[in-house]
Design an enzyme around this catalytic site. Structure first.
Site, PDB file in Angstrom:
ATOM      1  N   ILE A  58      43.299  36.864  31.916  1.00 50.80           N
ATOM      2  CA  ILE A  58      42.897  37.223  33.177  1.00 50.80           C
ATOM      3  C   ILE A  58      43.854  38.152  34.009  1.00 50.80           C
ATOM      4  CG2 ILE A  58      43.423  35.123  34.426  1.00 50.80           C
ATOM      5  CD1 ILE A  58      41.139  35.529  36.293  1.00 50.80           C
ATOM      6  N   SER A  59      43.647  39.338  34.167  1.00 52.52           N
ATOM      7  CA  SER A  59      44.502  40.361  34.765  1.00 52.52           C
ATOM      8  C   SER A  59      45.076  39.880  36.286  1.00 52.52           C
ATOM      9  CB  SER A  59      43.727  41.662  35.095  1.00 52.52           C
ATOM     10  OG  SER A  59      43.661  42.381  33.784  1.00 52.52           O
ATOM     11  N   GLN A  60      46.609  40.292  36.218  1.00 53.42           N
ATOM     12  CA  GLN A  60      47.310  40.176  37.682  1.00 53.42           C
ATOM     13  C   GLN A  60      46.170  40.597  38.579  1.00 53.42           C
ATOM     14  OE1 GLN A  60      50.518  42.793  37.559  1.00 53.42           O
ATOM     15  NE2 GLN A  60      51.605  41.695  39.221  1.00 53.42           N
TER      16      GLN A  60
END
Length: 208
Positions: A58-60
């Site tokens: 899950i992206s920053q």
């Protein structure tokens, strides 16, 4: 009223240059802890990427906000997401536009994302198990396309599925990756390099 942890993240994102208040409001409205494993819930509002299994992340939050801001969305925008993943970026988009189309090559992740989105009463999303390199031709053209994994080069199919004036935002590269924004102007594609990034690779053709 947002929690102290959420407010701290929003303040950090503003300090990093995120200016679109609609995007920031969407991040505040989506409970990121619902999109990570229980073991990582305490880190959900930290400004870091987190693993979601199957070799994906899950992206920053900064990168989610930055890429979303670069799409220049309006409520009427027709949006394609390549790489549903956990469904977190999908949920952010669903708060900003009337409908989101999202493609995921890993069936298990697609099912989990659909369940999470349904549990949050986000019903303005269509998901598909498919090859992200090919986009979603049956639903094209799109005003905005976002890719959440990095191909070694910009997929031609995604560029051709942009509507006139449409914007494609994606990481590109292998060892060295850069965030790119592609804007369609008639028969031309104007490509800008935004910043250096690090994403998992966009796997071509192979469904899981």
């Amino acid at each position: 009223m947002v929690s102290r942890r959420v407010q701290a993240l929003l303040d950090q994102l503003r300090a990093q240059g995120i200016q679109d208040e609609q995007v920031l409001n969407a991040l505040a409205a989506v409970p990121r802890e619902k999109f990570v494993d229980e073991a990582f819930e305490q880190k959900a509002w930290d400004n870091i990427a987190l693993p979601i299994g199957q070799g994906q992340t899950i992206s920053q939050p900064y990168m989610v906000a930055r890429m979303t801001e670069l799409l220049e969305l309006t409520p009427q925008s027709r949006v394609l997401e390549t790489g549903t993943g956990s469904g977190y970026q999908t949920a952010i988009l669903a708060h900003l536009v009337q409908h989101v189309c999202s493609v995921e090559r890993i069936k298990g992740l697609q099912w989990q994302a659909r369940r999470r989105l349904k549990n949050l009463d986000l019903h303005n999303v269509s998901t598909r198990h498919g090859d992200g390199w090919q986009g979603w031709q049956a639903r094209a053209p799109f005003d905005a396309i976002i890719v959440t994994a990095a191909p070694p080069e910009i997929p031609t199919a995604l560029m051709t599925q942009l509507d006139e004036g449409g914007i494609l935002v994606l990481p590109v590269g292998e060892e060295h990756q850069y965030l790119k924004r592609v804007r369609r102007r008639g028969g031309e594609f104007i490509i800008d390099t935004v910043e250096a990034v690090r994403f998992v690779p966009l796997v071509k053709g192979e469904l899981a």
